[in-house]
Every structure is written in C-alpha cells, then in structure tokens.
Motif scaffolding. Structure first.
Motif, PDB file in Angstrom:
ATOM      1  N   ALA A 197       0.829  -1.214   0.000  1.00 17.94           N
ATOM      2  CA  ALA A 197       0.000   0.000   0.000  1.00 17.94           C
ATOM      3  C   ALA A 197       0.859   1.257   0.000  1.00 17.94           C
ATOM      4  CB  ALA A 197      -0.940  -0.006   1.203  1.00 17.94           C
ATOM      5  N   THR A 203      -0.553   8.593   0.660  1.00 19.28           N
ATOM      6  CA  THR A 203      -1.670   9.374   1.212  1.00 19.28           C
ATOM      7  C   THR A 203      -2.851   8.464   1.495  1.00 19.28           C
ATOM      8  OG1 THR A 203      -0.953  11.217  -0.150  1.00 19.28           O
ATOM      9  CG2 THR A 203      -3.131  11.377   0.832  1.00 19.28           C
ATOM     10  N   ALA A 204      -3.211   7.649   0.508  1.00 16.74           N
ATOM     11  CA  ALA A 204      -4.345   6.743   0.698  1.00 16.74           C
ATOM     12  C   ALA A 204      -4.043   5.762   1.827  1.00 16.74           C
ATOM     13  CB  ALA A 204      -4.651   5.993  -0.597  1.00 16.74           C
ATOM     14  N   ALA A 205      -2.794   5.306   1.910  1.00 16.56           N
ATOM     15  CA  ALA A 205      -2.431   4.363   2.962  1.00 16.56           C
ATOM     16  C   ALA A 205      -2.606   5.016   4.337  1.00 16.56           C
ATOM     17  CB  ALA A 205      -0.987   3.901   2.774  1.00 16.56           C
ATOM     18  N   ARG A 206      -2.106   6.238   4.454  1.00 10.01           N
ATOM     19  CA  ARG A 206      -2.203   6.939   5.735  1.00 10.01           C
ATOM     20  C   ARG A 206      -3.667   7.157   6.105  1.00 10.01           C
ATOM     21  NH1 ARG A 206      -2.130  12.437   7.028  1.00 10.01           N
ATOM     22  NH2 ARG A 206      -1.508  12.806   9.191  1.00 10.01           N
ATOM     23  N   LEU A 207      -4.469   7.567   5.128  1.00  8.00           N
ATOM     24  CA  LEU A 207      -5.887   7.804   5.398  1.00  8.00           C
ATOM     25  C   LEU A 207      -6.645   6.497   5.624  1.00  8.00           C
ATOM     26  CD1 LEU A 207      -6.725  10.753   2.981  1.00  8.00           C
ATOM     27  CD2 LEU A 207      -6.479  10.812   5.461  1.00  8.00           C
ATOM     28  N   SER A 208      -5.973   5.364   5.454  1.00  5.56           N
ATOM     29  CA  SER A 208      -6.590   4.087   5.799  1.00  5.56           C
ATOM     30  C   SER A 208      -5.973   3.542   7.086  1.00  5.56           C
ATOM     31  CB  SER A 208      -6.403   3.075   4.667  1.00  5.56           C
ATOM     32  OG  SER A 208      -7.020   3.544   3.496  1.00  5.56           O
ATOM     33  N   GLY A 209      -5.287   4.396   7.811  1.00  9.43           N
ATOM     34  CA  GLY A 209      -4.775   4.007   9.122  1.00  9.43           C
ATOM     35  C   GLY A 209      -3.410   3.343   9.109  1.00  9.43           C
ATOM     36  N   VAL A 210      -2.738   3.337   7.960  1.00  8.30           N
ATOM     37  CA  VAL A 210      -1.405   2.724   7.911  1.00  8.30           C
ATOM     38  C   VAL A 210      -0.383   3.708   8.472  1.00  8.30           C
ATOM     39  CG1 VAL A 210       0.391   1.833   6.386  1.00  8.30           C
ATOM     40  CG2 VAL A 210      -2.013   1.361   5.891  1.00  8.30           C
ATOM     41  N   ARG A 211       0.449   3.229   9.419  1.00  7.81           N
ATOM     42  CA  ARG A 211       1.508   4.095   9.948  1.00  7.81           C
ATOM     43  C   ARG A 211       2.684   4.031   8.989  1.00  7.81           C
ATOM     44  NH1 ARG A 211       1.147   1.841  15.955  1.00  7.81           N
ATOM     45  NH2 ARG A 211       0.596   0.057  14.690  1.00  7.81           N
ATOM     46  N   VAL A 212       2.651   4.935   8.008  1.00  7.58           N
ATOM     47  CA  VAL A 212       3.594   4.882   6.887  1.00  7.58           C
ATOM     48  C   VAL A 212       5.041   4.919   7.367  1.00  7.58           C
ATOM     49  CG1 VAL A 212       4.332   6.050   4.777  1.00  7.58           C
ATOM     50  CG2 VAL A 212       1.902   5.907   5.331  1.00  7.58           C
TER      51      VAL A 212
END
Lengths: 321, 498
Positions: A197, A203-212
């Motif tokens: 992801a 951005t999409a990953a972060r907005l899906s709760g992924v701690r990038v």
C-alpha cells in the motif's frame, strides 16, 4: 511484436517468465558450450544463485516500499556480516548461533538508521543508503584495522555450501525456506499488505490508518538484517573474507529484483520473482565462465545483457494513471 | 473556425475479457452541445477516450468530416481539433499555470520559449473567468498552490489553448462553484456560436437541461438513444439510463431522535483554514455540510479524522480526544471517505480485495485468515452491488461509481460509529447515487452518526434535516426545517447570514 510481447507479459506472471528464461538459457547453454547442461552444473548454479537471492531479499522489500526506495548499503552490510561472523566465531562452531544473532541485530540497527533518515528526516533513499554504505565500510576498516583476523567455523561450510541432503547444499534449503517466509510476510501479514500500500499511494495508505513511517523504518530494518544474513551465509561458501566481499553483489541483487518483475516504482512485485531473477543472472554468469570468455568481455557481455533485460522488464507504463 | 462533424460508429473496446464498450455511437456537429449520459460503467469515458485518441478501439470507426480516422495519441486528436477536459486532472503540480497550459505547444522562437508571450496568452485565457477565482491564480503560480476549483479552471483553459473545433467537457463542472459554472456555460454558448462542437459529460441533470441541445444515452456499453433536449424531460433520460430502476424521490425525512446520545461535539476547531468551528452530532443523525468549494469543509473532516493538525476541543462519545494519526481515529470507530478517491482513497493497481481490506488486515490475525477476509470482502461487494469481474481485479478497472463503492466498503467493514463523508457522490452516476442514498438511510437507521459534505445542493436539501454552511472557514449559517431552502443555502454559501 511489441504488443504481443506485452500481452504475453500480462498473461504470464513475471516470476514464471524469469524462471522460463533461466531454464531456457540453461538448456541453450548446452548448445553453445557442450557439456554445460548437466545435473551437477544445475546444482552449482542454484547454489550460487541462492547466495545472490538471499542478498536480494531485503532489496525486494525496499523496492516494493516505493518512494524511490532502494538500499545501496546492502553490499557493505554483506561484507560486515561476513567479517563479524569470521572474527567473532574464530572458527568455533559453538559460536555460530551467537554470531548469527549479533550479525542480524547489527544489520537491523544500521537498516533502522536508514529508515529513520528516510521516514523522519525526509532524506532520499538513494542518498542516505549510499552514505550509509560509506559509513559501514569505514567502520569495517576501523574494526579490522586492515587485518582480517579469524576463521570460518567448519560447520558453516558443511551445512551451507557442501551437499547436505543428497546432492543439495544447505544454502538452497535455506533459500527455499526464506522464499516461503518472504511469501508469508508479503502476502499473509498485515505488514506485507501495508508495504504494498505505501509503495503505491502513501496518502491513501495513511488515510486508511497505515503508519507509513513505521512501515518504512521496519522495511529498511529488515533489509539491513537480511543483507547481513546474506554476508553470514556467503561466508559458508567463500570460507574467507576480504574488504570488498559484498560490494560486487549490490548491482546484481537490484537487477535480480527487477528481472523478477518487481516494479522499481514500488507497490508491485514478489520474492518468487527475485529468486527466479537470481537464477537468470547466475545462469548467464556460469555460461560465460564455461565459454571461457575473457574476464573483460565477461563484464561487458554481462553488463549488456543486464541492460537489455532491464529495458525489457523495467520499462513500466505509468502504473498510477 | 472551420466546421467539424464527428461520427463514432459501432465503436467497440474490450479489456481482456471485460467489454467496456459494446456498441458506441455518437454524432456531433459544429454549433451543437451534445450531452453524453449513462450510469456507472456504461462506457461514457471509454467513448470519449476513443474520440480523444487516449485509447484505440477494437472495432468500429471514427469519422471526422466524413473521413475514417484513427488517432494514435491525444496529440494526433488535438491536431485534428479535438481536445478534452477531464475530471481526473492532468496537470503537473510542480509546473506553473502557464507552463501547464502551454505544455507541448509552447510559443517558440529559434528553439527558445517566448516567455512574455506565453504569460500574456495565459493571462488572456484567465481573463475568461475574471473575478471568479482567488488572487493566487496567476500565470506564474505553481499548480500545487491552487485550490481544486482553480485547478479545474486551468484544466479547462489548457484544453482551450489548443483552439479545438470539438471540446469534450468530462465532468468538468464537478469541482466548480455555481458562479464558475455559470461563467463556463456563458463561454460554451459563445463557443457554440463560433461553430465549436461541444460534448458535455455530467451527472448533474439540471446542468444538462441548461446547456445541452441533444443528449446521447449509453447503457451497459451501448448507445441506447439520442434525444433532443427541448423535446425530452428528465424522467425520460433517466429511464433510458437506468432501465427500470427508479431514482430516489425523497418526501419524508426521519426526525432526529433528541434522546440519542451526542456522538460528536466540536468546540472552536481551528486549522490553517478553519477559524473556529463548533458543532454537535447525535447518533442516527445525518448532518450536512454545505458552502462553496474550499471553505474549510475538507479541513473539518480531515481534522476530525486526525489527518491534519488542529486546535480546539473534540469530544467523541463523551470523551475529549486528540487524534495525531488517522489510525487513532479509526480505532475510535471514526471513518473518513476522502474527497479525491484516486489520490486519497485507492491503491489503483492493487486488487479490489486488497483495497477493501486495507484498514482491516490486522483483524485477521497473522498469518492472515485469507479465506475469511475474502468472504467478508465478497459480502460487502455484494451488499454494495459492486459491478466487477472478480475481487482480484485491479481497482483501476472499475468505473468511478464502483471505485467509490470500494472506498466506502473499506470503512463499512469496520462498522464505524461516526462516518465522515467528503463529497462522496462527486462524479458518480444517478443510479449509483440512488443506491448510495439508500445506504445512508440504512446506516442512519442503524444509529451511525454521519457528517456529510456535498457540493451538490440538491443532495443536502433532499437528505439532511440540518445543514451547516461553511464560508471562509466559519459556519455562516445553520439551516433546519423550513429554513432549509435552496435560497437560504445559496445565500449562506455566499457569506450572507440566513
């Protein structure tokens, strides 16, 4: 021609294409160099490919993580892993396991520094890992003071490089186990899914709760540990160390990842592909040796073949549009 | 301007086994505005991409001025006088407005760009929308510093800079506010009188009746009819589009139960854009956010989701909370459907399943219980009536409405208590919208608190009991019951108090 090539590429998964290419080159090699295609040679090629493949495992993860991800410190870490094992064990089989744990920790630590620089200081991966390669090389010089003291524990050669089960050397078994482990990591853990992801859309990953940032640090940490593991394993084969042991593996390891169909831009790829890519490169290498091509020409031919392969595989259409 | 006539006959386009366009027909002439209508995946985008040379059809033909033509690239189509404005913007963020507009056809002398002329030409184009954009929009401004509506304007001007004989406006009004839309429509009338042909793709029926002369309707990849707008009506076109299904006509709005607990209370929330916003939202309430583009609606939703920094007090489920990362908000049962699904919501080249599961993987343990995840993904896809070849198909093979269902499905899988929606129906068709409204009803009945920003006033009027109108980072009006009218909504969005 070009479109039919593309169609083939979209129908057959890239790892399979690479594997077919390796088998083809191996069989075709028998035509160029009579006697090249035989079972012993096959085992030998697989064994050499295993070392390259293990070294390229971390690189695969880093490239999938995207954000222009690449780990140029892996060559230096291979050297460090081998030298630490050589010196710490001093040839004592009982010291193998402690040495391995230490090697993995040191690799992970250096990888974590790479990751922190990238995630929290915003440094480009190319820059920080290249710099880190220099630092690690410096540390090796300082640590060894130019004198390579130590010995390889005899068990390492037995377990890794020589035939262990039937004609199969241990390193191939280690490699296959690593392959399974990498598959589980990439396809069957939340970490793996989140890694793909962040490789595509942070951005999409972060907005899906992924701690990038956390995933980036963990990825470079794993890459460091796996590179150091590569050095440990390689020692079982070379039985001796030198200051430039790992560096020649750096570019082939990146090439193996790309030949295996992992997209340099990130977000798409597999370790099966890298394994097949390592086989392709090793077959070519062994074939050139068997043909007794002069070393200068070996390098030129290998380089050219790499360029051609990378052009074929590396030309990705813009995957984001 | 040289007259043009364009005819697409029986165009076919397939991707692997999926038929995107089975029989696309379209005829448009100089001095005509042709609306292109159709539900999700009906083939509208495919048809317009064939016209602009972005994709090559597998069958059928394109006739330009009676001559069979096939474009190998958008450049060739532009040479033939066809250019397009897309909803998914094609601008390069790190280049200036002028550089973007004139990219690939810069005014050149002796191999050097004539900067003066390029800037002057850009200013001339910008003057078409004089007074309708912020002071920041200048020929030398970087695209990355512009608001979404300003970017959309630049996109329109870029298409115009090619002096097209046929211009395709694909959802070009979706990000614009009403004054900008009005101006665009005036321009369309002028272009028309100069002999330009216009293809207008929009989901806003009202706009189609305002501007179009004719409409071509697509359904399931086939052109099913062409109508003269003056002789048709909304009902007829919608029926052609959705075949049997009825569009939601709302009469009764459920009353908010004042006994239900307050799920969210916000006090004096501030960000770079917001200048002190306070609100309360109960369980089972659908609270609307209105106003012109970029007045702080996105900031409010992003701040509540922990995605941007903010000051002020947020009380969620009775507890004061500060979220430093969306993950924390997510764990507190908050979900956000972001405004730009392509860049904020989706992993375009990954599979539908992976997109649906992105926020939920950790619930399936390690190693992931894959068949369970797949079953859950399949169930939500079915619930949302996703049209797809399989869960393993990449999400970029879906039409806009179905892609949006993936974004929504990702959050429904977590059964959120507070759902934040940032213009969720932007650029999706009437059929998918009706399904979405029903979904909102179900969620509301189940007790979900929903904060809903929409750029479409009709949605706010039809769905919400209460609407907060934002203007310049503040709530300029709270409209409810008989105060909730179109007039008040428009007045408040211009900053007047109701």
């Amino acid at each position: 021609m070009n479109t039919s090539l593309n169609r083939i590429r979209s129908l057959i998964p890239p790892p399979l294409i690479a594997l077919m290419l390796a088998v083809f080159l191996f069989v075709f090699g028998g035509v160029l160099a009579p006697g090249f295609t035989n079972p012993d040679q096959a085992v030998n090629i697989a064994r050499l490919a295993a070392f390259l493949g293990i070294i390229a495992a971390g690189q695969t993860l880093v490239i999938i993580s995207g954000g222009e991800g690449i780990d140029l410190s892996s060559g230096a870490l291979v050297t460090l892993g081998a030298i630490l094992t050589y010196r710490l064990t001093g040839g004592d089989d009982a010291m193998i396991l402690p040495a391995l744990l230490l090697v993995l920790s040191v690799g992970a630590l250096i990888g974590a520094l790479n990751g922190i620089g990238i995630a929290f200081l915003g440094m480009p991966p190319l820059v920080i890992t290249l710099g880190m390669a220099g630092v690690v090389t410096g540390v090796i010089y300082f640590y060894t003071q130019g004198q390579l003291i130590g010995r390889t524990p005899p068990a390492m050669g037995r377990w890794l490089s020589q035939a262990l089960i039937g004609p199969i050397p241990g390193v191939i078994i280690v490699w296959v186990l690593l392959g399974l482990g990498m598959w589980v990591l990439l396809e069957r853990t939340a970490f793996g899914k989140q890694l793909f992801a962040i490789g595509i859309n942070r951005t999409a990953a972060r907005l899906s709760g992924v701690r990038v940032n956390l995933i980036v640090v963990l990825t470079y940490m794993l890459s460091g540990a796996l590179a150091a593991l590569g050095g440990f394993v390689l020692l079982g084969f070379t039985q001796t160390v030198f200051l430039n042991l790992g560096q020649p593996y750096l570019f082939p390891s990146i090439a193996a990842v790309v030949v295996g169909g992992t997209v340099l831009a990130g977000g798409k790829g597999s370790y099966w592909g890298t394994m097949a890519g390592a086989l392709v490169l090793q077959v070519i290498n062994s074939l050139l040796l068997a043909l007794r091509v002069e070393e200068a020409f070996q390098l030129i031919i290998l380089g050219t073949i790499l360029l051609v392969l990378l052009t074929m595989y590396g030309r990705q259409r813009s995957v984001r549009q | 301007m040289k007259a043009i006539s364009v005819q697409v006959e029986k165009a076919v386009k397939t991707y692997g086994g999926v038929v995107a366009l089975a029989e696309g027909n379209l005829t448009v002439q100089s001095g005509e505005v042709m609306a292109l209508l159709g539900a999700n995946g009906s083939g509208k985008s495919t048809l317009s991409k064939i016209l602009t040379g972005v994709i090559a059809p597998n069958g059928g033909q394109v006739l330009i001025d009676g001559k069979a033509t096939s474009f190998g690239s958008p450049q060739e189509a532009r040479k033939a006088g066809i250019s397009a404005v897309y909803q998914e913007l094609s601008l390069i963020p790190d280049l200036t407005v002028a550089e973007n507009i004139w990219l690939s056809h810069e005014p050149i002398r002796g191999g050097f760009i004539k900067w003066q002329e390029m800037r002057a030409n850009t200013q001339q184009l910008l003057d078409l929308f004089k007074g309708l954009y912020g002071t920041n929009l200048q020929p030398d401004a970087l695209i990355s510093t512009l608001t979404p509506d300003e970017r959309q304007l630049v996109e329109i001007l870029k298409a115009l800079s090619f002096d097209p004989r046929l211009i395709i406006l694909d959802e070009a009004t979706a990000s614009l506010d009403s004054r900008q839309v009005n101006r665009l429509f005036e321009l369309v009338q002028t272009w028309k009188s100069h002999g330009m042909a216009i293809v207008f793709v929009s989901h806003r029926m009202e706009e189609i009746f305002r501007i179009a002369d004719k409409a071509t309707v697509l359904r399931n990849g086939r052109t099913v009819g062409e109508r003269v707008i003056a002789e048709s009506n909304e009902r007829e076109l919608v029926d052609l589009m959705i075949e049997g299904a009825t569009i939601l006509q709302r009469e009764r709005l459920p009353v908010v139960d004042e006994q239900k607990p307050v799920r969210l209370a916000v006090e004096n929330l501030r960000t770079n854009v917001l200048r002190g916003v306070s609100l309360q939202l109960r369980d089972g309430e659908l609270l609307g956010l209105g106003g012109l583009q970029g007045q702080g609606q996105s900031d409010l939703l992003m701040a509540l989701f922990g995605a941007i920094r903010c000051e002020g007090q947020i009380v969620l489920s009775g507890q004061a909370r500060t979220f430093h990362h969306p993950r924390a908000a997510m764990k507190a049962d908050v979900a956000l459907v972001p405004g730009d699904r392509g860049s904020e919501g989706l992993l375009l080249i990954r599979s539908i399943l992976e997109n649906l599961m992105l926020a939920s993987w950790s619930r399936y343990r390690t190693p992931i219980a894959f068949s369970k995840a797949r079953a859950d993904g399949g169930q939500i896809a079915q619930e949302l009536k996703m049209v797809m070849s399989s869960l393993d198909a990449p999400v970029n093979s879906l039409s806009g409405g179905n892609a949006q269902k993936v974004v929504i499905g990702k959050w429904l899988l977590r059964s959120p208590k507070l759902l934040l929606l940032n213009d969720p129906t932007k650029g999706i068709d009437v059929g998918a919208k009706a399904e979405f409204y029903n979904l909102l009803d179900r969620l509301r009945d189940a007790g979900t608190a929903i904060l809903f920003y929409s750029s479409d006033d009709d949605e706010l009027l039809g769905l919400c009991n209460r609407v907060l109108v934002l203007h310049d980072g503040e709530i300029s009006a709270e409209l409810r019951e008989d105060k909730l009218t179109r007039e008040n909504l428009v007045a408040a969005s211009m900053g007047a108090s109701a």
